[in-house]
Design a protein around this motif. Structure first.
Motif, PDB file in Angstrom:
ATOM      1  N   SER A 163     -10.211   3.174  20.516  1.00  0.00           N
ATOM      2  CA  SER A 163     -10.117   2.063  19.564  1.00  0.00           C
ATOM      3  C   SER A 163     -10.760   2.492  18.256  1.00  0.00           C
ATOM      4  CB  SER A 163     -10.842   0.832  20.124  1.00  0.00           C
ATOM      5  OG  SER A 163     -10.833  -0.235  19.187  1.00  0.00           O
ATOM      6  N   PRO A 164     -10.065   2.367  17.122  1.00  0.00           N
ATOM      7  CA  PRO A 164     -10.624   2.819  15.848  1.00  0.00           C
ATOM      8  C   PRO A 164     -11.669   1.849  15.305  1.00  0.00           C
ATOM      9  CG  PRO A 164      -8.483   1.835  15.470  1.00  0.00           C
ATOM     10  CD  PRO A 164      -8.701   1.835  16.952  1.00  0.00           C
ATOM     11  N   GLU A 165     -12.835   1.874  15.916  1.00  0.00           N
ATOM     12  CA  GLU A 165     -13.926   0.989  15.516  1.00  0.00           C
ATOM     13  C   GLU A 165     -15.236   1.762  15.521  1.00  0.00           C
ATOM     14  OE1 GLU A 165     -13.700  -3.408  16.942  1.00  0.00           O
ATOM     15  OE2 GLU A 165     -13.084  -2.166  18.629  1.00  0.00           O
ATOM     16  N   ILE A 166     -16.052   1.542  14.503  1.00  0.00           N
ATOM     17  CA  ILE A 166     -17.431   2.037  14.474  1.00  0.00           C
ATOM     18  C   ILE A 166     -18.273   0.965  13.788  1.00  0.00           C
ATOM     19  CG2 ILE A 166     -19.024   3.817  13.635  1.00  0.00           C
ATOM     20  CD1 ILE A 166     -16.823   5.838  13.801  1.00  0.00           C
ATOM     21  N   ARG A 167     -19.432   0.666  14.367  1.00  0.00           N
ATOM     22  CA  ARG A 167     -20.332  -0.348  13.813  1.00  0.00           C
ATOM     23  C   ARG A 167     -21.729   0.230  13.704  1.00  0.00           C
ATOM     24  NH1 ARG A 167     -17.047  -3.202  17.393  1.00  0.00           N
ATOM     25  NH2 ARG A 167     -18.476  -2.828  19.114  1.00  0.00           N
ATOM     26  N   ALA A 168     -22.453  -0.181  12.657  1.00  0.00           N
ATOM     27  CA  ALA A 168     -23.802   0.355  12.467  1.00  0.00           C
ATOM     28  C   ALA A 168     -24.608  -0.542  11.535  1.00  0.00           C
ATOM     29  CB  ALA A 168     -23.733   1.770  11.881  1.00  0.00           C
ATOM     30  N   TRP A 169     -25.922  -0.395  11.641  1.00  0.00           N
ATOM     31  CA  TRP A 169     -26.838  -0.929  10.644  1.00  0.00           C
ATOM     32  C   TRP A 169     -27.039   0.143   9.576  1.00  0.00           C
ATOM     33  CZ3 TRP A 169     -27.973  -5.920  10.854  1.00  0.00           C
ATOM     34  CH2 TRP A 169     -27.940  -6.574  12.107  1.00  0.00           C
ATOM     35  N   PHE A 170     -27.267  -0.294   8.332  1.00  0.00           N
ATOM     36  CA  PHE A 170     -27.366   0.642   7.204  1.00  0.00           C
ATOM     37  C   PHE A 170     -28.496   0.218   6.270  1.00  0.00           C
ATOM     38  CE2 PHE A 170     -26.569   1.406   2.725  1.00  0.00           C
ATOM     39  CZ  PHE A 170     -26.133   2.722   2.656  1.00  0.00           C
ATOM     40  N   HIS A 224     -19.201  -2.811   9.519  1.00  0.00           N
ATOM     41  CA  HIS A 224     -18.179  -2.868  10.561  1.00  0.00           C
ATOM     42  C   HIS A 224     -16.942  -2.124  10.069  1.00  0.00           C
ATOM     43  CE1 HIS A 224     -20.232  -6.330  12.648  1.00  0.00           C
ATOM     44  NE2 HIS A 224     -20.726  -6.466  11.430  1.00  0.00           N
ATOM     45  N   GLY A 225     -16.555  -1.059  10.750  1.00  0.00           N
ATOM     46  CA  GLY A 225     -15.374  -0.298  10.383  1.00  0.00           C
ATOM     47  C   GLY A 225     -14.280  -0.412  11.426  1.00  0.00           C
ATOM     48  N   THR A 226     -13.049  -0.642  10.975  1.00  0.00           N
ATOM     49  CA  THR A 226     -11.904  -0.729  11.882  1.00  0.00           C
ATOM     50  C   THR A 226     -10.712  -0.017  11.236  1.00  0.00           C
ATOM     51  OG1 THR A 226     -11.135  -2.829  10.933  1.00  0.00           O
ATOM     52  CG2 THR A 226     -12.638  -2.952  12.818  1.00  0.00           C
ATOM     53  N   GLY A 227      -9.659   0.175  12.014  1.00  0.00           N
ATOM     54  CA  GLY A 227      -8.430   0.769  11.495  1.00  0.00           C
ATOM     55  C   GLY A 227      -7.218   0.102  12.122  1.00  0.00           C
ATOM     56  N   ARG A 228      -6.056   0.272  11.479  1.00  0.00           N
ATOM     57  CA  ARG A 228      -4.830  -0.348  11.965  1.00  0.00           C
ATOM     58  C   ARG A 228      -3.783   0.659  12.421  1.00  0.00           C
ATOM     59  NH1 ARG A 228      -3.961  -5.381  13.305  1.00  0.00           N
ATOM     60  NH2 ARG A 228      -1.900  -5.385  12.335  1.00  0.00           N
ATOM     61  N   SER A 231      -0.870   7.661  11.737  1.00  0.00           N
ATOM     62  CA  SER A 231       0.512   8.117  11.837  1.00  0.00           C
ATOM     63  C   SER A 231       0.797   9.188  10.803  1.00  0.00           C
ATOM     64  CB  SER A 231       1.465   6.924  11.623  1.00  0.00           C
ATOM     65  OG  SER A 231       2.819   7.339  11.631  1.00  0.00           O
ATOM     66  N   ASP A 232       1.483  10.237  11.217  1.00  0.00           N
ATOM     67  CA  ASP A 232       2.002  11.250  10.309  1.00  0.00           C
ATOM     68  C   ASP A 232       0.912  11.878   9.446  1.00  0.00           C
ATOM     69  OD1 ASP A 232       4.073  12.802   9.250  1.00  0.00           O
ATOM     70  OD2 ASP A 232       4.473  11.372   7.634  1.00  0.00           O
ATOM     71  N   GLY A 233      -0.264  12.053  10.036  1.00  0.00           N
ATOM     72  CA  GLY A 233      -1.352  12.704   9.326  1.00  0.00           C
ATOM     73  C   GLY A 233      -2.182  11.804   8.436  1.00  0.00           C
ATOM     74  N   TRP A 234      -1.956  10.488   8.504  1.00  0.00           N
ATOM     75  CA  TRP A 234      -2.692   9.532   7.684  1.00  0.00           C
ATOM     76  C   TRP A 234      -3.311   8.450   8.570  1.00  0.00           C
ATOM     77  CZ3 TRP A 234      -2.936  10.190   2.393  1.00  0.00           C
ATOM     78  CH2 TRP A 234      -2.015  11.085   1.842  1.00  0.00           C
ATOM     79  N   PHE A 235      -4.475   7.945   8.153  1.00  0.00           N
ATOM     80  CA  PHE A 235      -5.033   6.763   8.814  1.00  0.00           C
ATOM     81  C   PHE A 235      -5.691   5.877   7.774  1.00  0.00           C
ATOM     82  CE2 PHE A 235      -8.783   9.409   8.591  1.00  0.00           C
ATOM     83  CZ  PHE A 235      -9.866   8.538   8.523  1.00  0.00           C
ATOM     84  N   ASP A 236      -5.779   4.587   8.102  1.00  0.00           N
ATOM     85  CA  ASP A 236      -6.457   3.631   7.232  1.00  0.00           C
ATOM     86  C   ASP A 236      -7.785   3.238   7.860  1.00  0.00           C
ATOM     87  OD1 ASP A 236      -6.119   0.776   8.705  1.00  0.00           O
ATOM     88  OD2 ASP A 236      -4.321   1.994   8.999  1.00  0.00           O
ATOM     89  N   GLU A 237      -8.671   2.777   7.024  1.00  0.00           N
ATOM     90  CA  GLU A 237      -9.978   2.308   7.503  1.00  0.00           C
ATOM     91  C   GLU A 237     -10.391   1.101   6.662  1.00  0.00           C
ATOM     92  OE1 GLU A 237     -12.914   5.246   8.584  1.00  0.00           O
ATOM     93  OE2 GLU A 237     -14.465   4.146   7.496  1.00  0.00           O
ATOM     94  N   GLU A 238     -10.740   0.015   7.344  1.00  0.00           N
ATOM     95  CA  GLU A 238     -11.236  -1.179   6.672  1.00  0.00           C
ATOM     96  C   GLU A 238     -12.695  -1.391   7.058  1.00  0.00           C
ATOM     97  OE1 GLU A 238      -8.843  -4.591   7.383  1.00  0.00           O
ATOM     98  OE2 GLU A 238      -6.983  -3.613   6.759  1.00  0.00           O
ATOM     99  N   VAL A 239     -13.505  -1.755   6.068  1.00  0.00           N
ATOM    100  CA  VAL A 239     -14.937  -1.938   6.303  1.00  0.00           C
ATOM    101  C   VAL A 239     -15.369  -3.288   5.747  1.00  0.00           C
ATOM    102  CG1 VAL A 239     -17.253  -1.112   5.679  1.00  0.00           C
ATOM    103  CG2 VAL A 239     -15.490   0.522   6.358  1.00  0.00           C
ATOM    104  N   GLU A 240     -16.203  -3.981   6.510  1.00  0.00           N
ATOM    105  CA  GLU A 240     -16.885  -5.175   6.026  1.00  0.00           C
ATOM    106  C   GLU A 240     -18.391  -4.918   6.100  1.00  0.00           C
ATOM    107  OE1 GLU A 240     -15.780  -8.688   8.142  1.00  0.00           O
ATOM    108  OE2 GLU A 240     -13.767  -8.754   7.259  1.00  0.00           O
ATOM    109  N   GLN A 254      -9.462   1.966   2.808  1.00  0.00           N
ATOM    110  CA  GLN A 254      -9.140   3.292   2.299  1.00  0.00           C
ATOM    111  C   GLN A 254      -7.998   3.905   3.107  1.00  0.00           C
ATOM    112  OE1 GLN A 254     -11.611   6.856   3.582  1.00  0.00           O
ATOM    113  NE2 GLN A 254     -13.167   5.235   3.742  1.00  0.00           N
ATOM    114  N   ILE A 255      -7.305   4.860   2.457  1.00  0.00           N
ATOM    115  CA  ILE A 255      -6.324   5.669   3.130  1.00  0.00           C
ATOM    116  C   ILE A 255      -6.826   7.104   3.085  1.00  0.00           C
ATOM    117  CG2 ILE A 255      -4.912   6.013   1.045  1.00  0.00           C
ATOM    118  CD1 ILE A 255      -3.410   5.436   4.503  1.00  0.00           C
ATOM    119  N   ALA A 256      -6.733   7.795   4.232  1.00  0.00           N
ATOM    120  CA  ALA A 256      -7.320   9.133   4.332  1.00  0.00           C
ATOM    121  C   ALA A 256      -6.434  10.028   5.157  1.00  0.00           C
ATOM    122  CB  ALA A 256      -8.723   9.054   4.947  1.00  0.00           C
TER     123      ALA A 256
END
Length: 263
Positions: A163-170, A224-228, A231-240, A254-256
């Motif tokens: 699951s494309p999720e990572i969570r942390a305190w910063f 909180h980081g997630t992705g949707r 595909s084809d060498g690209w992934f997205d990442e959304e952060v709150e 972001q797109i990376a």
């Protein structure tokens, strides 16, 4: 190494022109973190604006920024009562490294939301989280204090969660209080969420847009980081990013490029 305020400082040297000394301590193997670069760009934009906060930043990363001198060029696009906008470019060795359209405004620290959607699942208490510091010497991990939700760090043990999720305190280790510039760093501080999909290695950001939604309260920030889609060498990442008052203070997408897949 220097504190975050000094490391992101800009000096006006002419009309719409600023100089900065980019600090290698905010990077990985001399590739500077994108959030750090956006903080530097944001300082130039705010200095050139009548408004106090970087409300929206849409940054395109063209090349790897390296530690050392940089020129920032601020080209105003509009200045109004509530917002101003400018194209801000970071230049090294006569080549543009990052371009960002930055909209500035002034947020009321006492403002209460008229509507707020549901908060994400909470990050576990700090004492139950894991501090992850790669054994590579001084660098980005020595500047930020991050405590990760262990359930989102399976990739470290070769067991990505799927699951494309990572969570942390910063927070920043030097005690710098959260503000609009440190939020730029926070939205790009997590490891790539694609690591939990079996990817590995460096994931260069191509474009990142982030919004400052509120003036953050002092203390830790929950990231909180997630992705949707991968595909084809690209992934997205959304952060709150949420502050200690339980308010959403920053959002990003972001797109990376995807890191090399595990064999």
């Amino acid at each position: 190494m220097s504190g975050f305020g000094e490391a992101t400082a800009v000096r006006r040297v002419g009309d719409g022109r600023y100089e900065a000394d980019l600090d290698g301590a905010y990077g990985f193997a001399e590739a500077l973190n994108g959030g750090y670069l956006m903080a530097v760009l944001g300082r130039a934009a705010v200095d050139a604006s009548p408004h106090a906060h970087p409300i929206s930043t849409a940054a395109g990363f063209h090349r790897v920024a390296k530690p050392g001198p940089a020129l920032l060029v601020v080209e105003p696009r509009k200045e109004g009562r509530t917002t101003a906008s400018a194209l801000v470019s970071l230049v090294q060795h006569d080549r543009t490294v990052v371009d960002a359209l930055i909209i500035t405004g002034t947020l009321d620290a006492a403002a209460e939301p008229a509507y707020a959607g549901a908060a994400p699942a909470p990050v576990p208490p700090i004492e139950e989280c894991t501090e992850f510091r790669p054994p590579t010497g001084a660098g980005f991990a020595d500047q930020v204090d991050m405590r990760f939700d262990r359930t989102t760090m399976g990739w470290l043990d070769g067991q990505p969660s799927g699951s494309p999720e990572i969570r942390a305190w910063f927070r920043l280790r030097d005690g710098y209080a959260p503000d609009g510039h440190s939020l730029a760093l926070a939205v790009d501080a997590l490891p790539p969420v694609a690591l939990n999909l079996g990817a590995q290695g460096w994931a260069p950001t191509v474009e990142l847009t982030w919004h400052m939604r509120a003036v953050p309260a002092p203390g830790w920030l929950a990231v909180h980081g997630t992705g949707r889609l991968l595909s084809d060498g690209w992934f997205d990442e959304e952060v709150e990013v949420w502050d200690t008052a339980g308010r959403l203070v920053a959002q990003s997408r972001q797109i990376a490029r995807v890191p090399r897949a595990r064999s």
